[in-house]
Design a protein around this motif. Structure first.
Motif, PDB file in Angstrom:
ATOM      1  N   ASN A 213       0.828  -1.202   0.000  1.00  0.00           N
ATOM      2  CA  ASN A 213       0.000   0.000   0.000  1.00  0.00           C
ATOM      3  C   ASN A 213       0.868   1.261   0.000  1.00  0.00           C
ATOM      4  O   ASN A 213       0.644   2.202  -0.768  1.00  0.00           O
ATOM      5  CB  ASN A 213      -0.869  -0.034   1.263  1.00  0.00           C
ATOM      6  N   THR A 214       1.867   1.259   0.880  1.00  0.00           N
ATOM      7  CA  THR A 214       2.768   2.408   0.992  1.00  0.00           C
ATOM      8  C   THR A 214       3.613   2.551  -0.269  1.00  0.00           C
ATOM      9  O   THR A 214       3.812   3.661  -0.770  1.00  0.00           O
ATOM     10  CB  THR A 214       3.678   2.247   2.229  1.00  0.00           C
ATOM     11  N   LEU A 215       4.088   1.417  -0.796  1.00  0.00           N
ATOM     12  CA  LEU A 215       4.880   1.463  -2.032  1.00  0.00           C
ATOM     13  C   LEU A 215       4.082   2.084  -3.172  1.00  0.00           C
ATOM     14  O   LEU A 215       4.568   2.967  -3.883  1.00  0.00           O
ATOM     15  CB  LEU A 215       5.310   0.044  -2.431  1.00  0.00           C
ATOM     16  N   ASN A 216       2.842   1.630  -3.335  1.00  0.00           N
ATOM     17  CA  ASN A 216       1.996   2.177  -4.404  1.00  0.00           C
ATOM     18  C   ASN A 216       1.775   3.667  -4.214  1.00  0.00           C
ATOM     19  O   ASN A 216       1.809   4.444  -5.170  1.00  0.00           O
ATOM     20  CB  ASN A 216       0.634   1.470  -4.430  1.00  0.00           C
ATOM     21  N   ASP A 217       1.535   4.037  -2.964  1.00  0.00           N
ATOM     22  CA  ASP A 217       1.258   5.435  -2.652  1.00  0.00           C
ATOM     23  C   ASP A 217       2.486   6.308  -2.938  1.00  0.00           C
ATOM     24  O   ASP A 217       2.377   7.382  -3.540  1.00  0.00           O
ATOM     25  CB  ASP A 217       0.856   5.524  -1.176  1.00  0.00           C
ATOM     26  N   LEU A 218       3.665   5.820  -2.534  1.00  0.00           N
ATOM     27  CA  LEU A 218       4.900   6.573  -2.774  1.00  0.00           C
ATOM     28  C   LEU A 218       5.179   6.681  -4.270  1.00  0.00           C
ATOM     29  O   LEU A 218       5.604   7.725  -4.762  1.00  0.00           O
ATOM     30  CB  LEU A 218       6.077   5.897  -2.063  1.00  0.00           C
ATOM     31  N   ASN A 219       4.923   5.587  -4.997  1.00  0.00           N
ATOM     32  CA  ASN A 219       5.145   5.622  -6.448  1.00  0.00           C
ATOM     33  C   ASN A 219       4.230   6.628  -7.129  1.00  0.00           C
ATOM     34  O   ASN A 219       4.643   7.338  -8.042  1.00  0.00           O
ATOM     35  CB  ASN A 219       4.938   4.232  -7.055  1.00  0.00           C
ATOM     36  N   LYS A 220       2.987   6.702  -6.655  1.00  0.00           N
ATOM     37  CA  LYS A 220       2.028   7.656  -7.222  1.00  0.00           C
ATOM     38  C   LYS A 220       2.519   9.088  -6.973  1.00  0.00           C
ATOM     39  O   LYS A 220       2.548   9.923  -7.877  1.00  0.00           O
ATOM     40  CB  LYS A 220       0.655   7.429  -6.561  1.00  0.00           C
ATOM     41  N   PHE A 221       2.948   9.339  -5.733  1.00  0.00           N
ATOM     42  CA  PHE A 221       3.471  10.665  -5.388  1.00  0.00           C
ATOM     43  C   PHE A 221       4.699  11.007  -6.234  1.00  0.00           C
ATOM     44  O   PHE A 221       4.802  12.091  -6.814  1.00  0.00           O
ATOM     45  CB  PHE A 221       3.816  10.723  -3.895  1.00  0.00           C
ATOM     46  N   LEU A 222       5.645  10.052  -6.325  1.00  0.00           N
ATOM     47  CA  LEU A 222       6.887  10.319  -7.067  1.00  0.00           C
ATOM     48  C   LEU A 222       6.613  10.577  -8.539  1.00  0.00           C
ATOM     49  O   LEU A 222       7.227  11.453  -9.151  1.00  0.00           O
ATOM     50  CB  LEU A 222       7.858   9.135  -6.914  1.00  0.00           C
ATOM     51  N   ARG A 223       5.676   9.809  -9.107  1.00  0.00           N
ATOM     52  CA  ARG A 223       5.345   9.990 -10.518  1.00  0.00           C
ATOM     53  C   ARG A 223       4.891  11.431 -10.776  1.00  0.00           C
ATOM     54  O   ARG A 223       5.369  12.108 -11.687  1.00  0.00           O
ATOM     55  CB  ARG A 223       4.253   8.979 -10.919  1.00  0.00           C
ATOM     56  N   ILE A 224       3.982  11.907  -9.935  1.00  0.00           N
ATOM     57  CA  ILE A 224       3.423  13.248 -10.131  1.00  0.00           C
ATOM     58  C   ILE A 224       4.482  14.317  -9.860  1.00  0.00           C
ATOM     59  O   ILE A 224       4.668  15.254 -10.644  1.00  0.00           O
ATOM     60  CB  ILE A 224       2.186  13.437  -9.227  1.00  0.00           C
ATOM     61  N   TYR A 225       5.224  14.154  -8.760  1.00  0.00           N
ATOM     62  CA  TYR A 225       6.193  15.191  -8.393  1.00  0.00           C
ATOM     63  C   TYR A 225       7.368  15.228  -9.377  1.00  0.00           C
ATOM     64  O   TYR A 225       7.841  16.296  -9.760  1.00  0.00           O
ATOM     65  CB  TYR A 225       6.682  14.969  -6.962  1.00  0.00           C
ATOM     66  N   LEU A 226       7.846  14.039  -9.803  1.00  0.00           N
ATOM     67  CA  LEU A 226       8.967  14.002 -10.746  1.00  0.00           C
ATOM     68  C   LEU A 226       8.579  14.563 -12.103  1.00  0.00           C
ATOM     69  O   LEU A 226       9.359  15.264 -12.736  1.00  0.00           O
ATOM     70  CB  LEU A 226       9.481  12.566 -10.912  1.00  0.00           C
ATOM     71  N   THR A 227       7.368  14.244 -12.548  1.00  0.00           N
ATOM     72  CA  THR A 227       6.916  14.781 -13.831  1.00  0.00           C
ATOM     73  C   THR A 227       6.883  16.298 -13.766  1.00  0.00           C
ATOM     74  O   THR A 227       7.359  16.989 -14.665  1.00  0.00           O
ATOM     75  CB  THR A 227       5.511  14.246 -14.173  1.00  0.00           C
ATOM     76  N   TYR A 228       6.341  16.804 -12.661  1.00  0.00           N
ATOM     77  CA  TYR A 228       6.242  18.252 -12.502  1.00  0.00           C
ATOM     78  C   TYR A 228       7.634  18.897 -12.443  1.00  0.00           C
ATOM     79  O   TYR A 228       7.924  19.854 -13.160  1.00  0.00           O
ATOM     80  CB  TYR A 228       5.453  18.584 -11.233  1.00  0.00           C
ATOM     81  N   THR A 229       8.525  18.352 -11.597  1.00  0.00           N
ATOM     82  CA  THR A 229       9.843  18.981 -11.438  1.00  0.00           C
ATOM     83  C   THR A 229      10.716  18.752 -12.673  1.00  0.00           C
ATOM     84  O   THR A 229      11.519  19.609 -13.022  1.00  0.00           O
ATOM     85  CB  THR A 229      10.591  18.453 -10.198  1.00  0.00           C
TER      86      THR A 229
END
Ligand SMILES: [Zn+2]
Length: 244
Positions: A213-229
């Motif tokens: 659950n945490t892995l999926n959540d972190l991956n979702k966050f990283l995907r959005i933040y990395l794309t933006y940055t």
């Protein structure tokens, strides 16, 4: 070898990530010809030992000896996509000709973990967080971006534009934000742990167990933040490369 592309009829322009000089573009002459001495050496993700000749405009590859070709990664599409994603991030986040030993080691470690299939998801997350940190865009997870109050231990909405979270009192301060992603309480606990580790700048060995659950959540966050940055980063890297 981070990437390569066609360069004229027979050559390849190869991006190396070197320990001493950072990211360096070099021409591999005649690398596209059959029986070229470079054809196996300049494969993506290879760890190689090279000698480089200085050119007037572009340097060129003299010798290229394979140290590790990561055959297990290359024989598995999932591992390969993760490996290529890692090198693509280095291409996008790290500027040319600036040594970056921390990210060099982090990429090498991540590829080794993929090759030995050791804690793959954890390894990918740790690699991305190190890259974000070295790029100077590590977010704030402990306190509210607006009022600096400690954030409550609960799920929060993170906004890429402000690089952090608004507490419940400040939730309407930035009404125009839209790159929001909910981060779960457990994931935030982990990200705060990493933020503390990074601030302490002590050596750190990432061995934390994270549930799915945490892995999926972190991956979702990283995907959005990395794309933006990455979009912002790529512009600044192109500019830096242009003026250097
Ligand atoms: Zn606040």
């Amino acid at each position: 070898i981070l990437n390569h592309r066609d360069f004229g009829e027979t050559d390849l322009l190869v991006t190396l990530f070197t320990k001493s000089f950072g990211k360096v573009p070099v021409v591999a002459r005649r690398a596209k010809m059959p029986n070229s001495k470079f054809s196996s050496g300049v494969q993506l993700l290879n760890k190689v030992k090279v000698s480089i000749g200085r050119g007037r405009n572009l340097d060129h590859l003299n010798e290229c000896e394979i140290i590790d070709s990561f055959q297990i990664i290359k024989s598995n599409l999932t591992l390969l996509s993760k490996g290529l994603f890692s090198s693509e991030l280095v291409v996008n986040f790290i500027q040319d000709r600036t040594p970056n030993i921390q990210i060099f080691n982090a990429l090498e470690q991540n590829l080794n973990n993929l090759e030995t299939q050791k804690n793959i998801d954890q390894s990918m997350i740790w690699f991305q967080l190190q890259l974000i940190n070295v790029s100077g865009v590590f977010p704030e997870f402990m306190v509210c971006i607006n009022c600096n109050e400690n954030l409550k231990r609960k799920d929060h909405v993170f906004y890429s534009e402000i690089g952090g979270i608004n507490c419940d009192n400040c939730i309407n301060v930035n009404a125009d934000l839209y790159h929001g992603v909910t981060i779960l309480e457990d994931s935030l606990g982990f990200l705060r742990h990493i933020q503390r580790v990074i601030r302490s700048s002590k050596p750190y060995f990432f061995d934390k167990y994270l549930d799915d659950n945490t892995l999926n959540d972190l991956n979702k966050f990283l995907r959005i933040y990395l794309t933006y940055t990455a979009e912002r980063q790529m512009k600044s890297i192109k500019f830096l490369d242009l003026v250097n």
